[in-house]
Design a protein around this motif. Sequence first.
Motif, mmCIF file in Angstrom:
data_model
loop_
_atom_site.group_PDB
_atom_site.id
_atom_site.type_symbol
_atom_site.label_atom_id
_atom_site.label_comp_id
_atom_site.label_asym_id
_atom_site.label_seq_id
_atom_site.Cartn_x
_atom_site.Cartn_y
_atom_site.Cartn_z
ATOM 1 N N ASP A 1 0.818 -1.210 0.000
ATOM 2 C CA ASP A 1 0.000 0.000 0.000
ATOM 3 C C ASP A 1 0.854 1.263 0.000
ATOM 4 O OD1 ASP A 1 -2.425 -1.427 0.091
ATOM 5 O OD2 ASP A 1 -2.270 -1.648 2.267
ATOM 6 N N VAL A 2 2.135 1.122 -0.338
ATOM 7 C CA VAL A 2 3.048 2.263 -0.357
ATOM 8 C C VAL A 2 3.467 2.554 -1.795
ATOM 9 C CG1 VAL A 2 5.280 3.178 0.414
ATOM 10 C CG2 VAL A 2 3.895 1.760 1.959
ATOM 11 N N GLU A 3 3.304 3.801 -2.209
ATOM 12 C CA GLU A 3 3.755 4.256 -3.527
ATOM 13 C C GLU A 3 4.991 5.130 -3.339
ATOM 14 O OE1 GLU A 3 2.253 7.094 -7.258
ATOM 15 O OE2 GLU A 3 1.200 7.113 -5.326
ATOM 16 N N VAL A 4 6.057 4.833 -4.073
ATOM 17 C CA VAL A 4 7.305 5.580 -3.964
ATOM 18 C C VAL A 4 7.550 6.339 -5.269
ATOM 19 C CG1 VAL A 4 9.799 5.441 -3.597
ATOM 20 C CG2 VAL A 4 8.263 3.887 -2.358
ATOM 21 N N VAL A 5 7.813 7.633 -5.151
ATOM 22 C CA VAL A 5 8.130 8.468 -6.308
ATOM 23 C C VAL A 5 9.425 9.203 -6.019
ATOM 24 C CG1 VAL A 5 7.405 10.359 -7.798
ATOM 25 C CG2 VAL A 5 5.699 8.772 -6.888
ATOM 26 N N HIS A 6 10.342 9.178 -6.958
ATOM 27 C CA HIS A 6 11.637 9.835 -6.793
ATOM 28 C C HIS A 6 11.602 11.203 -7.458
ATOM 29 C CE1 HIS A 6 13.512 6.281 -5.070
ATOM 30 N NE2 HIS A 6 12.832 5.581 -5.957
ATOM 31 N N ARG A 7 12.076 12.201 -6.715
ATOM 32 C CA ARG A 7 12.056 13.582 -7.161
ATOM 33 C C ARG A 7 13.479 14.099 -7.411
ATOM 34 N NH1 ARG A 7 7.031 13.961 -8.964
ATOM 35 N NH2 ARG A 7 5.439 13.819 -7.340
ATOM 36 N N SER A 8 13.568 15.139 -8.200
ATOM 37 C CA SER A 8 14.861 15.664 -8.638
ATOM 38 C C SER A 8 15.404 16.732 -7.687
ATOM 39 C CB SER A 8 14.738 16.278 -10.038
ATOM 40 O OG SER A 8 14.287 15.320 -10.967
ATOM 41 N N PHE A 9 16.719 16.648 -7.456
ATOM 42 C CA PHE A 9 17.438 17.656 -6.677
ATOM 43 C C PHE A 9 18.879 17.643 -7.158
ATOM 44 C CE2 PHE A 9 19.735 19.578 -3.240
ATOM 45 C CZ PHE A 9 18.855 20.433 -2.600
ATOM 46 N N GLU A 10 19.361 18.794 -7.620
ATOM 47 C CA GLU A 10 20.756 18.880 -8.059
ATOM 48 C C GLU A 10 21.607 19.507 -6.955
ATOM 49 O OE1 GLU A 10 21.136 20.181 -12.460
ATOM 50 O OE2 GLU A 10 19.246 21.023 -11.704
ATOM 51 N N LEU A 11 22.640 18.814 -6.535
ATOM 52 C CA LEU A 11 23.525 19.380 -5.522
ATOM 53 C C LEU A 11 24.236 20.617 -6.040
ATOM 54 C CD1 LEU A 11 25.088 16.180 -3.912
ATOM 55 C CD2 LEU A 11 23.363 17.709 -2.940
ATOM 56 N N ARG B 1 16.315 14.346 -15.984
ATOM 57 C CA ARG B 1 15.341 14.371 -17.087
ATOM 58 C C ARG B 1 14.967 12.953 -17.489
ATOM 59 N NH1 ARG B 1 16.121 16.253 -21.895
ATOM 60 N NH2 ARG B 1 18.401 16.160 -22.038
ATOM 61 N N LEU B 2 15.971 12.095 -17.575
ATOM 62 C CA LEU B 2 15.693 10.701 -17.931
ATOM 63 C C LEU B 2 14.883 9.987 -16.856
ATOM 64 C CD1 LEU B 2 18.925 9.270 -19.606
ATOM 65 C CD2 LEU B 2 16.700 9.698 -20.670
ATOM 66 N N LEU B 3 15.095 10.341 -15.604
ATOM 67 C CA LEU B 3 14.323 9.719 -14.525
ATOM 68 C C LEU B 3 12.840 10.069 -14.638
ATOM 69 C CD1 LEU B 3 16.829 10.123 -11.579
ATOM 70 C CD2 LEU B 3 15.868 7.949 -12.384
ATOM 71 N N HIS B 4 12.535 11.281 -15.090
ATOM 72 C CA HIS B 4 11.128 11.634 -15.311
ATOM 73 C C HIS B 4 10.562 10.877 -16.509
ATOM 74 C CE1 HIS B 4 10.017 14.679 -12.348
ATOM 75 N NE2 HIS B 4 11.295 15.040 -12.359
ATOM 76 N N PHE B 5 11.346 10.736 -17.542
ATOM 77 C CA PHE B 5 10.923 9.909 -18.671
ATOM 78 C C PHE B 5 10.700 8.468 -18.218
ATOM 79 C CE2 PHE B 5 12.638 6.893 -21.917
ATOM 80 C CZ PHE B 5 11.555 6.917 -22.784
ATOM 81 N N GLN C 1 11.312 3.945 -13.475
ATOM 82 C CA GLN C 1 12.087 4.936 -12.725
ATOM 83 C C GLN C 1 12.992 4.291 -11.679
ATOM 84 O OE1 GLN C 1 10.253 7.649 -9.796
ATOM 85 N NE2 GLN C 1 11.132 9.345 -10.960
ATOM 86 N N GLU C 2 12.449 3.350 -10.940
ATOM 87 C CA GLU C 2 13.234 2.677 -9.900
ATOM 88 C C GLU C 2 14.431 1.959 -10.513
ATOM 89 O OE1 GLU C 2 13.653 2.359 -5.878
ATOM 90 O OE2 GLU C 2 11.666 2.855 -6.656
ATOM 91 N N ALA C 3 14.185 1.284 -11.626
ATOM 92 C CA ALA C 3 15.261 0.537 -12.284
ATOM 93 C C ALA C 3 16.350 1.481 -12.794
ATOM 94 C CB ALA C 3 14.695 -0.285 -13.441
ATOM 95 N N LEU C 4 15.938 2.635 -13.346
ATOM 96 C CA LEU C 4 16.942 3.580 -13.845
ATOM 97 C C LEU C 4 17.730 4.189 -12.700
ATOM 98 C CD1 LEU C 4 18.327 5.150 -16.069
ATOM 99 C CD2 LEU C 4 16.483 6.839 -15.968
ATOM 100 N N LEU C 5 17.065 4.544 -11.623
ATOM 101 C CA LEU C 5 17.786 5.113 -10.483
ATOM 102 C C LEU C 5 18.816 4.128 -9.951
ATOM 103 C CD1 LEU C 5 18.099 7.532 -8.620
ATOM 104 C CD2 LEU C 5 16.324 6.541 -7.146
ATOM 105 N N ASP C 6 18.431 2.867 -9.842
ATOM 106 C CA ASP C 6 19.383 1.843 -9.392
ATOM 107 C C ASP C 6 20.561 1.726 -10.347
ATOM 108 O OD1 ASP C 6 17.976 1.211 -7.101
ATOM 109 O OD2 ASP C 6 16.879 -0.444 -8.014
ATOM 110 N N ALA D 1 9.779 19.417 -15.632
ATOM 111 C CA ALA D 1 9.468 18.500 -14.531
ATOM 112 C C ALA D 1 10.581 18.507 -13.491
ATOM 113 C CB ALA D 1 9.254 17.091 -15.072
ATOM 114 N N VAL D 2 11.827 18.552 -13.959
ATOM 115 C CA VAL D 2 12.963 18.624 -13.034
ATOM 116 C C VAL D 2 12.912 19.917 -12.245
ATOM 117 C CG1 VAL D 2 15.476 18.706 -12.840
ATOM 118 C CG2 VAL D 2 14.402 17.173 -14.503
#
Length: 235
Positions: A35-45, A105-109, A116-121, A168-169
């Motif tokens: 019942d948990v949805e995870v969404v990854h958001r963008s942040f540039e250091l 940008r690719l993570l939003h795509f 998204q999870e697979a690309l982040l990994d 989106a970023v």
Amino acid sequence: MTTRVEIWTDINCPFCYLGKARFEQALHSFEHRDDVEVVHRSFELDPTLPADESGPVIPRIAAKYGITVDQAAANERALAAQAAELGLPYQSSGRDYGSSFDMHRLLHFALEQGRQEALLDALYAGNFAETEPVFADTERLVDLAVRAGLDETEVRAVLADPTAYADAVRQDERTAAQLGVTGVPFFVFDNKYAVSGAQPTEVFTQALTTAYNDRPAPLVTVAEGESCGPDGCAV
């Protein structure tokens, strides 16, 4: 009703790499994980970095924090030890740094593609576990995206268009600023609770439990009668 967890991260950030693993440990053992949805958001250091700039990370860390190169290298070894405790590979020397904007940008795509999870990994693995640099190298980025299950032609089209998913970023980054986020990783649970940093697994477990238990109860209909709807009224 699901519990939504939004996570602001950057590929340059080793604590994001560690924090993701600790959060996933907590999520894996969480009774209501389905019942948990995870969404990854963008942040540039460092959003000021040019897309074509990259270089060894240890001298950059030393210069940024005003420490010696030896101290920066020791910090990287300490991070590698933390990663090892989580079963994560970590290259403590030879890593690079660079602009992560195209990665975001690719993570939003990838989010639209359900990858998204697979690309982040894949990006984390490329940056922290593998020796080949990941920044300022389009072909390397394409390779990592394809490894994550994305279509090569579509990936190249996104990278070739600097406006694709750029808004989106920037929206993620504006939201982070509105929330007062100054560092990552930063976790927001149902827009109510926040966890900052690569906290121990038990902290994430507590946050998941609190957010889940604080969800509004579903509406229970105790009686139904004649009514009107979008298609008209039943008579």
